[in-house]
Design an enzyme around this catalytic site. Sequence first.
Site, PDB file in Angstrom:
ATOM      1  N   ASN A 137      17.865 -25.334 -40.266  1.00 12.48           N
ATOM      2  CA  ASN A 137      16.434 -25.042 -40.082  1.00 12.48           C
ATOM      3  C   ASN A 137      15.557 -26.281 -39.952  1.00 12.48           C
ATOM      4  OD1 ASN A 137      16.916 -22.276 -40.278  1.00 12.48           O
ATOM      5  ND2 ASN A 137      16.770 -22.326 -42.510  1.00 12.48           N
ATOM      6  N   HIS A 138      16.150 -27.476 -40.042  1.00  8.79           N
ATOM      7  CA  HIS A 138      15.332 -28.700 -40.051  1.00  8.79           C
ATOM      8  C   HIS A 138      16.040 -29.830 -39.322  1.00  8.79           C
ATOM      9  CE1 HIS A 138      12.971 -26.535 -42.994  1.00  8.79           C
ATOM     10  NE2 HIS A 138      14.107 -26.280 -43.624  1.00  8.79           N
ATOM     11  N   ARG A 246      19.858 -46.118 -34.128  1.00 10.89           N
ATOM     12  CA  ARG A 246      19.063 -45.992 -32.891  1.00 10.89           C
ATOM     13  C   ARG A 246      19.093 -47.305 -32.104  1.00 10.89           C
ATOM     14  NH1 ARG A 246      13.798 -43.063 -35.748  1.00 10.89           N
ATOM     15  NH2 ARG A 246      14.639 -40.928 -35.785  1.00 10.89           N
ATOM     16  N   GLU A 366      19.672 -38.518 -33.134  1.00  9.08           N
ATOM     17  CA  GLU A 366      18.995 -39.738 -33.642  1.00  9.08           C
ATOM     18  C   GLU A 366      17.503 -39.705 -33.301  1.00  9.08           C
ATOM     19  OE1 GLU A 366      20.475 -42.206 -35.287  1.00  9.08           O
ATOM     20  OE2 GLU A 366      22.606 -42.141 -34.762  1.00  9.08           O
TER      21      GLU A 366
HETATM   22  P1  TGC Z   1       6.800 -39.844 -42.516  1.00 10.59           P
HETATM   23  O1  TGC Z   1       5.739 -39.278 -43.433  1.00 10.59           O
HETATM   24  O2  TGC Z   1       6.395 -40.495 -41.267  1.00 10.59           O
HETATM   25  O3  TGC Z   1       7.725 -40.844 -43.340  1.00 10.59           O
HETATM   26  C1  TGC Z   1       8.305 -40.477 -44.593  1.00 10.59           C
HETATM   27  C2  TGC Z   1       8.769 -41.768 -45.235  1.00 10.59           C
HETATM   28  O4  TGC Z   1       9.790 -42.351 -44.439  1.00 10.59           O
HETATM   29  C3  TGC Z   1       9.360 -43.653 -43.981  1.00 10.59           C
HETATM   30  N1  TGC Z   1       9.848 -43.800 -42.615  1.00 10.59           N
HETATM   31  C4  TGC Z   1      10.647 -44.795 -42.240  1.00 10.59           C
HETATM   32  N2  TGC Z   1      11.164 -45.823 -42.942  1.00 10.59           N
HETATM   33  C5  TGC Z   1      11.977 -46.670 -42.282  1.00 10.59           C
HETATM   34  N3  TGC Z   1      12.270 -46.507 -40.983  1.00 10.59           N
HETATM   35  C6  TGC Z   1      11.775 -45.493 -40.240  1.00 10.59           C
HETATM   36  N4  TGC Z   1      12.101 -45.332 -38.962  1.00 10.59           N
HETATM   37  C7  TGC Z   1      10.912 -44.573 -40.874  1.00 10.59           C
HETATM   38  N5  TGC Z   1      10.271 -43.452 -40.487  1.00 10.59           N
HETATM   39  C8  TGC Z   1       9.625 -42.996 -41.556  1.00 10.59           C
HETATM   40  C9  TGC Z   1       7.853 -43.618 -44.060  1.00 10.59           C
HETATM   41  O5  TGC Z   1       7.324 -44.929 -44.169  1.00 10.59           O
HETATM   42  C10 TGC Z   1       7.658 -42.823 -45.331  1.00 10.59           C
HETATM   43  O6  TGC Z   1       7.962 -43.659 -46.422  1.00 10.59           O
HETATM   44  P2  TGC Z   1       7.151 -43.536 -47.814  1.00 10.59           P
HETATM   45  O7  TGC Z   1       7.718 -44.607 -48.676  1.00 10.59           O
HETATM   46  O8  TGC Z   1       5.707 -43.721 -47.451  1.00 10.59           O
HETATM   47  O9  TGC Z   1       7.419 -42.146 -48.320  1.00 10.59           O
HETATM   48  O10 TGC Z   1       7.810 -38.701 -42.234  1.00 10.59           O
HETATM   49  P3  TGC Z   1       7.619 -37.313 -41.570  1.00 10.59           P
HETATM   50  O11 TGC Z   1       7.939 -36.250 -42.559  1.00 10.59           O
HETATM   51  O12 TGC Z   1       6.300 -37.240 -40.865  1.00 10.59           O
HETATM   52  O13 TGC Z   1       8.804 -37.292 -40.529  1.00 10.59           O
HETATM   53  C11 TGC Z   1       8.742 -37.965 -39.341  1.00 10.59           C
HETATM   54  C12 TGC Z   1      10.140 -38.482 -38.935  1.00 10.59           C
HETATM   55  C13 TGC Z   1      10.094 -39.972 -39.065  1.00 10.59           C
HETATM   56  C14 TGC Z   1      11.233 -37.954 -39.849  1.00 10.59           C
HETATM   57  C15 TGC Z   1      10.384 -38.020 -37.516  1.00 10.59           C
HETATM   58  O14 TGC Z   1       9.502 -38.745 -36.731  1.00 10.59           O
HETATM   59  C16 TGC Z   1      11.774 -38.303 -37.032  1.00 10.59           C
HETATM   60  O15 TGC Z   1      12.156 -39.439 -36.764  1.00 10.59           O
HETATM   61  N6  TGC Z   1      12.523 -37.215 -36.792  1.00 10.59           N
HETATM   62  C17 TGC Z   1      13.827 -37.328 -36.172  1.00 10.59           C
HETATM   63  C18 TGC Z   1      14.922 -37.033 -37.146  1.00 10.59           C
HETATM   64  C19 TGC Z   1      16.200 -37.704 -36.715  1.00 10.59           C
HETATM   65  O16 TGC Z   1      16.204 -38.699 -36.021  1.00 10.59           O
HETATM   66  N7  TGC Z   1      17.309 -37.174 -37.141  1.00 10.59           N
HETATM   67  C20 TGC Z   1      18.582 -37.798 -36.829  1.00 10.59           C
HETATM   68  C21 TGC Z   1      19.691 -37.214 -37.621  1.00 10.59           C
HETATM   69  S1  TGC Z   1      21.145 -38.203 -37.654  1.00 10.59           S
HETATM   70  C22 TGC Z   1      21.776 -38.119 -36.116  1.00 10.59           C
HETATM   71  O17 TGC Z   1      21.247 -37.573 -35.225  1.00 10.59           O
HETATM   72  C23 TGC Z   1      23.074 -38.791 -35.952  1.00 10.59           C
HETATM   73  S2  TGC Z   1      23.741 -38.655 -34.387  1.00 10.59           S
HETATM   74  C24 TGC Z   1      25.173 -39.443 -34.713  1.00 10.59           C
HETATM   75  C25 TGC Z   1      25.862 -39.994 -33.559  1.00 10.59           C
HETATM   76  O18 TGC Z   1      25.503 -41.119 -33.065  1.00 10.59           O
HETATM   77  O19 TGC Z   1      26.868 -39.361 -33.179  1.00 10.59           O
HETATM   78  P1  FAD Z   2      14.423 -29.359 -33.117  1.00 14.82           P
HETATM   79  O1  FAD Z   2      13.902 -30.266 -34.145  1.00 14.82           O
HETATM   80  O2  FAD Z   2      14.428 -27.906 -33.388  1.00 14.82           O
HETATM   81  O3  FAD Z   2      13.618 -29.640 -31.768  1.00 14.82           O
HETATM   82  C1  FAD Z   2      13.661 -28.755 -30.655  1.00 14.82           C
HETATM   83  C2  FAD Z   2      12.671 -29.263 -29.605  1.00 14.82           C
HETATM   84  O4  FAD Z   2      11.347 -29.264 -30.172  1.00 14.82           O
HETATM   85  C3  FAD Z   2      12.948 -30.707 -29.178  1.00 14.82           C
HETATM   86  O5  FAD Z   2      12.692 -30.826 -27.801  1.00 14.82           O
HETATM   87  C4  FAD Z   2      11.936 -31.524 -29.952  1.00 14.82           C
HETATM   88  O6  FAD Z   2      11.581 -32.740 -29.308  1.00 14.82           O
HETATM   89  C5  FAD Z   2      10.757 -30.564 -30.010  1.00 14.82           C
HETATM   90  N1  FAD Z   2       9.875 -30.831 -31.151  1.00 14.82           N
HETATM   91  C6  FAD Z   2      10.159 -30.750 -32.480  1.00 14.82           C
HETATM   92  N2  FAD Z   2       9.090 -31.091 -33.203  1.00 14.82           N
HETATM   93  C7  FAD Z   2       8.111 -31.412 -32.319  1.00 14.82           C
HETATM   94  C8  FAD Z   2       6.758 -31.849 -32.437  1.00 14.82           C
HETATM   95  N3  FAD Z   2       6.174 -32.070 -33.641  1.00 14.82           N
HETATM   96  N4  FAD Z   2       6.044 -32.055 -31.320  1.00 14.82           N
HETATM   97  C9  FAD Z   2       6.611 -31.874 -30.094  1.00 14.82           C
HETATM   98  N5  FAD Z   2       7.868 -31.465 -29.906  1.00 14.82           N
HETATM   99  C10 FAD Z   2       8.606 -31.227 -31.006  1.00 14.82           C
HETATM  100  N6  FAD Z   2      22.465 -34.984 -37.300  1.00 14.82           N
HETATM  101  C11 FAD Z   2      22.922 -35.582 -38.439  1.00 14.82           C
HETATM  102  O7  FAD Z   2      22.279 -35.535 -39.480  1.00 14.82           O
HETATM  103  N7  FAD Z   2      24.121 -36.242 -38.451  1.00 14.82           N
HETATM  104  C12 FAD Z   2      24.897 -36.336 -37.345  1.00 14.82           C
HETATM  105  O8  FAD Z   2      25.965 -36.954 -37.383  1.00 14.82           O
HETATM  106  C13 FAD Z   2      24.452 -35.707 -36.149  1.00 14.82           C
HETATM  107  N8  FAD Z   2      25.249 -35.709 -35.039  1.00 14.82           N
HETATM  108  C14 FAD Z   2      24.879 -34.988 -33.952  1.00 14.82           C
HETATM  109  C15 FAD Z   2      25.779 -34.833 -32.893  1.00 14.82           C
HETATM  110  C16 FAD Z   2      25.444 -34.063 -31.786  1.00 14.82           C
HETATM  111  C17 FAD Z   2      26.430 -33.876 -30.676  1.00 14.82           C
HETATM  112  C18 FAD Z   2      24.155 -33.465 -31.706  1.00 14.82           C
HETATM  113  C19 FAD Z   2      23.757 -32.666 -30.498  1.00 14.82           C
HETATM  114  C20 FAD Z   2      23.266 -33.586 -32.758  1.00 14.82           C
HETATM  115  C21 FAD Z   2      23.612 -34.332 -33.896  1.00 14.82           C
HETATM  116  N9  FAD Z   2      22.764 -34.413 -35.016  1.00 14.82           N
HETATM  117  C22 FAD Z   2      23.195 -35.031 -36.163  1.00 14.82           C
HETATM  118  C23 FAD Z   2      21.532 -33.651 -35.049  1.00 14.82           C
HETATM  119  C24 FAD Z   2      20.364 -34.273 -34.274  1.00 14.82           C
HETATM  120  O9  FAD Z   2      19.848 -35.375 -34.938  1.00 14.82           O
HETATM  121  C25 FAD Z   2      19.301 -33.188 -34.082  1.00 14.82           C
HETATM  122  O10 FAD Z   2      19.835 -32.272 -33.151  1.00 14.82           O
HETATM  123  C26 FAD Z   2      17.982 -33.755 -33.605  1.00 14.82           C
HETATM  124  O11 FAD Z   2      17.370 -34.534 -34.601  1.00 14.82           O
HETATM  125  C27 FAD Z   2      17.012 -32.646 -33.167  1.00 14.82           C
HETATM  126  O12 FAD Z   2      16.952 -31.604 -34.091  1.00 14.82           O
HETATM  127  P2  FAD Z   2      17.137 -30.076 -33.605  1.00 14.82           P
HETATM  128  O13 FAD Z   2      18.334 -30.002 -32.754  1.00 14.82           O
HETATM  129  O14 FAD Z   2      17.047 -29.228 -34.809  1.00 14.82           O
HETATM  130  O15 FAD Z   2      15.891 -29.818 -32.663  1.00 14.82           O
END
Ligand code: TGC
Ligand code: FAD
Length: 387
Positions: A137-138, A246, A366
Amino acid sequence: MQTTDYYLIEDLLTDEHKLIRNSVKKWVEKRIKPTIDNYAQNHKFPEFIFKEMGELGIFGSFIPEKYGGLGFDQISYGLMMQELELGDSGVRSTASVQSSLVMYPIFEFGSEKQKMKYLPKLASGEFVGCFGLTEPNHGSDPGAMESRIVKKDGYYLLNGTKMWITNSPIADIAVVWAKDENGIVKGVIVEKGMKGFSAPEIMNKWSLRASITGELVFNDVKIPEENILPNISGLKGPMMCLNSARYGIAWGAIGAAIDCYSTALQYSSERKQFNKPINSFQLNQKKLAEMLTEITKAQLLAWRLGVLKNENRATPAQISMAKRNNVEIALKIARESRQMLGAMGIVGDYPIMRHMMNLESVITYEGTHDIHLLITGVDITGNQAFK
Ligand code: TGC
Ligand code: FAD
């Protein structure tokens, strides 16, 4: 024919950088290029890569030697990711997760005991690690996560589900992010075999077919206190890991782009239509010229970001810009290259369609393409745009 180093970026690299890059390049040419299409077509993960990448020093190369790393700089890490993704985004994914999302948090936030216990085995490829942040869900909003740890007498109880986790079905350990009773995000090291923990595979992907993806399911898993990462609290913990991963993707995507461009350049110089090589037609030259321009811009962005990272000056928003730009150009280059091969572009004899499908995941994980745009917008204006 032109190389892909149009601006002589080679001159900016040290001899050590070139040596490291070339050793990974050689391995990719020998071990990945000849085999990867078969793995992708059959939706199989090439498990041999763990041991071999461990031997090459790819895992956690930026971590000190004391813990099994090599103490390399960030440009070396980037170049490794570029060469791996020239082979396949899934291979680079494995290296990103192991290095930036598993070894990095244990090194930065772990106790000495945790570092000694896990890092050398992760570096050698004996242990496979995964990173659990995303939940069903997140995704883009991990701060709303539902996974919870509750303190008991001498241990914690972990409950929750993580989704889309690279390498989870084969992982020996998982670095998992969950909230405590006070709603504070904590990092937990979960080990394979702990009661109540399972990691089912997610099947039928059309993207990253040579990479294994799964869930992490926790039902009252007893976590010893010593498995909590002691030196981090809050969402910035996982976000700091993502900064590292990233950054690696910003380099990696260039590798996929180079492979597509080089394939299209070669093919279009050999393929004749209307009695001429198809790369003599201006429309195809436009495609090639734009591809090389975008590759060159992406290389400069990645290299400069690497310098800033080495100096500890790279900001998260700068990393978002590079990840977003470089994955976008790689995907566009994959699409244009595929068109240049005509029907041949859709078969596995050439790597383009595989790269293209892989990049559809890379542009989502990411942090999605749009989330990185919003991060840039917030950085420019100081105004929130996505809440
Ligand atoms: P926000 O209120 O902006 O921040 C919460 C706290 O986090 C800190 N922060 C960071 N610190 C270091 N580096 C960054 N890039 C940071 N971004 C945020 C911020 O300063 C704050 O700290 P504090 O001490 O004040 O509490 O957070 P928000 O709730 O508004 O969320 C925004 C956020 C940053 C999570 C969103 O913009 C975001 O980046 N969403 C994307 C989530 C994401 O990237 N998920 C990836 C999952 S892992 C994955 O996909 C692995 S793929 C693996 C593969 O390569 O196969
Ligand atoms: P959602 O967050 O539901 O987003 C759906 C759409 O809505 C997107 O287009 C997004 O840009 C848009 N959206 C969301 N919020 C907003 C907003 N505020 N304003 C405008 N648009 C918005 N995660 C891990 O933790 N570990 C891993 O190892 C990992 N590996 C992965 C491997 C694969 C192959 C894939 C596909 C994903 C993986 N992920 C992993 C998860 C990945 O990080 C998430 O899929 C990604 O962060 C997006 O989340 P979601 O898929 O839930 O999309």
